[in-house]
Structure formats: C-alpha cells, structure tokens
Design an enzyme around this catalytic site. Structure first.
Site, PDB file in Angstrom:
ATOM      1  CG  ASP A 153      -2.090   0.849   0.988  1.00  0.00           C
ATOM      2  OD1 ASP A 153      -2.198   1.309  -0.119  1.00  0.00           O
ATOM      3  OD2 ASP A 153      -3.159   0.678   1.975  1.00  0.00           O
ATOM      4  CG  ASN A 168      -6.435  -1.299  -6.505  1.00  0.00           C
ATOM      5  OD1 ASN A 168      -5.678  -2.258  -6.235  1.00  0.00           O
ATOM      6  ND2 ASN A 168      -6.887  -0.546  -5.755  1.00  0.00           N
TER       7      ASN A 168
END
Length: 231
Positions: free
Chosen positions: A12, A60
């Site tokens: 991340d 995503n």
C-alpha cells in the site's frame, strides 16, 4: 535465522507516495513496481520458498480512473515480460503464478504477458512467486462456497481448501502491509483462510520506500516472535 515458508505482502501507499512528492499517481505505481522487483530478489536471496504480492484489487481496476488503470496495465505488462525472461527467475527455478479475475478484466496485451510468464515457469518447483491480480478475498470465499454448493458437497475445512483460488498455496506465515500511517488494518478479506494464523507486520513506509533493508527487518522481526498458534 528461522526463515518463514510463505510471506505475503499488501503493498500500500504508491499513490500517497507520489502525491507527497508532487508526482502523478502512475509514477507511484512505477516506483512500487521497482520495489516489487527488489523484494523478489531479496526473497530469493533469503531463500524464502513462497512469496505472494497483492498486485491489484478488483476495486483498483473497476473504480479508479481509466487513465490510471491503463497505466497499471502497461506497468503489469512490462513487469511480466521481464519476469518471463529473467535470468534469476530461470536460474532459481521460480514458478510464477497469478490468481484473481485478471482474465476477465485485463486487456489482451497484459494477459498475454502474464500467460507467457506462467507458461515459461510452469515446470519450476523450487520457489513460488504468486501475484494476486484483480483479486478480492471476499470474492474468493464466496466463489469457494458457491462451488461447494453447486457440487452439493459438505462445507468443511477440506472442501473449503479444495475450492479456494489459492488452494495450492501453503498458509501465510508472515503478512506485511506497507503504508499504514498508524492505521494498521487488512483489506477485502485478503487471503482470509491462509492468514488465519499469520504473524502481521505493519509499517508506515509507503511501498515505493520499502526496499531490501525494510524487507529484511520485517523478516528479522518475524524470527524473533514466539508463534503459539493458540497453544
């Protein structure tokens, strides 16, 4: 040093790293891709048998801007072409696996690059690098239960494992998440079956900043823990 058998990474912080430096988001993804290469090399150097990297969630791919997603596809294509022809991959007998809904959502050039990497390494069995692409752990579990239901099978530990997308992977010993910024958490049911007894390692470092030293520190931290598994 007691090396974990299976390390999984939630990488991340690519976009936040780019924003902090006043760069476009795709630059963060490119630097994150570079970090993945470094970590793969370090994991091989440390002789870690299984390494799993969450390359992209389904969200995503479906919820971000078309421009950003297209940049991701190009980065994925470039990286899998590299893996397919990597001297270190072939020298170390590394099998490349890719799990998730990438076949349903990725463009043809990206899928071709992934398929090529899988094909060229399919007979290797010394090290295993798995990428989770367009992956969501909740989707994996729902699909698993649906398959068992369609077969009119009994829901138990054995049948669940047999019907998971990740059925061929061993339990995750160490799960690393980067870019936590003092907010350690998991996401989207990430490998929920395989991480039941995982040791967790959270760092504020954004993924583009997570290099050899940071990875080695995470492994060292793991080796110093006492794993009781409920005992």
């Amino acid at each position: 040093m007691k090396i974990p058998n299976h390390v999984a990474i939630i990488p991340d912080g690519n976009r936040r790293w780019a924003k902090k430096k006043g760069l476009a988001s795709f630059m963060g993804h490119e630097k994150g891709s570079d970090a993945s290469e470094i970590i793969i090399e370090k994991a091989l150097e440390m002789k870690i048998p299984y390494l799993t990297i969450w390359g992209s969630s389904l969200d995503n791919i479906l919820k971000r801007s078309k421009k950003e997603v297209n940049c991701l596809f190009k980065i994925f294509e470039k990286e899998f072409i590299k893996l397919a022809d990597s001297e270190k991959v072939h020298k170390n007998k590394v099998r490349v696996e890719v799990i998730g809904k990438w076949r349903e959502h990725f463009p043809e050039p990206t899928k071709k690059a992934i398929e090529d990497a899988i094909k060229k390494t399919k007979d290797y069995d010394k090290y295993f690098i798995t990428f989770l692409m367009a992956y969501n752990g909740t989707d994996e579990m729902i699909d698993c239960i649906t398959k068992i239901k369609e077969k009119k099978g009994e829901v138990n530990e054995k049948t669940i494992i047999e019907n998971l997308w990740t059925k061929d992977l061993p339990p995750v010993d160490l799960l690393i998440r980067t870019g936590c910024e003092n907010d350690p958490h998991l996401s989207a049911g990430f490998m929920m079956w395989h991480t039941a007894y995982s040791q967790l390692y959270f760092t504020n470092k954004y993924f583009p900043e997570f290099k050899e030293k940071q990875f080695e520190e995470a492994i060292k931290d793991y080796t110093e823990r006492d794993r009781r598994k409920g005992a």
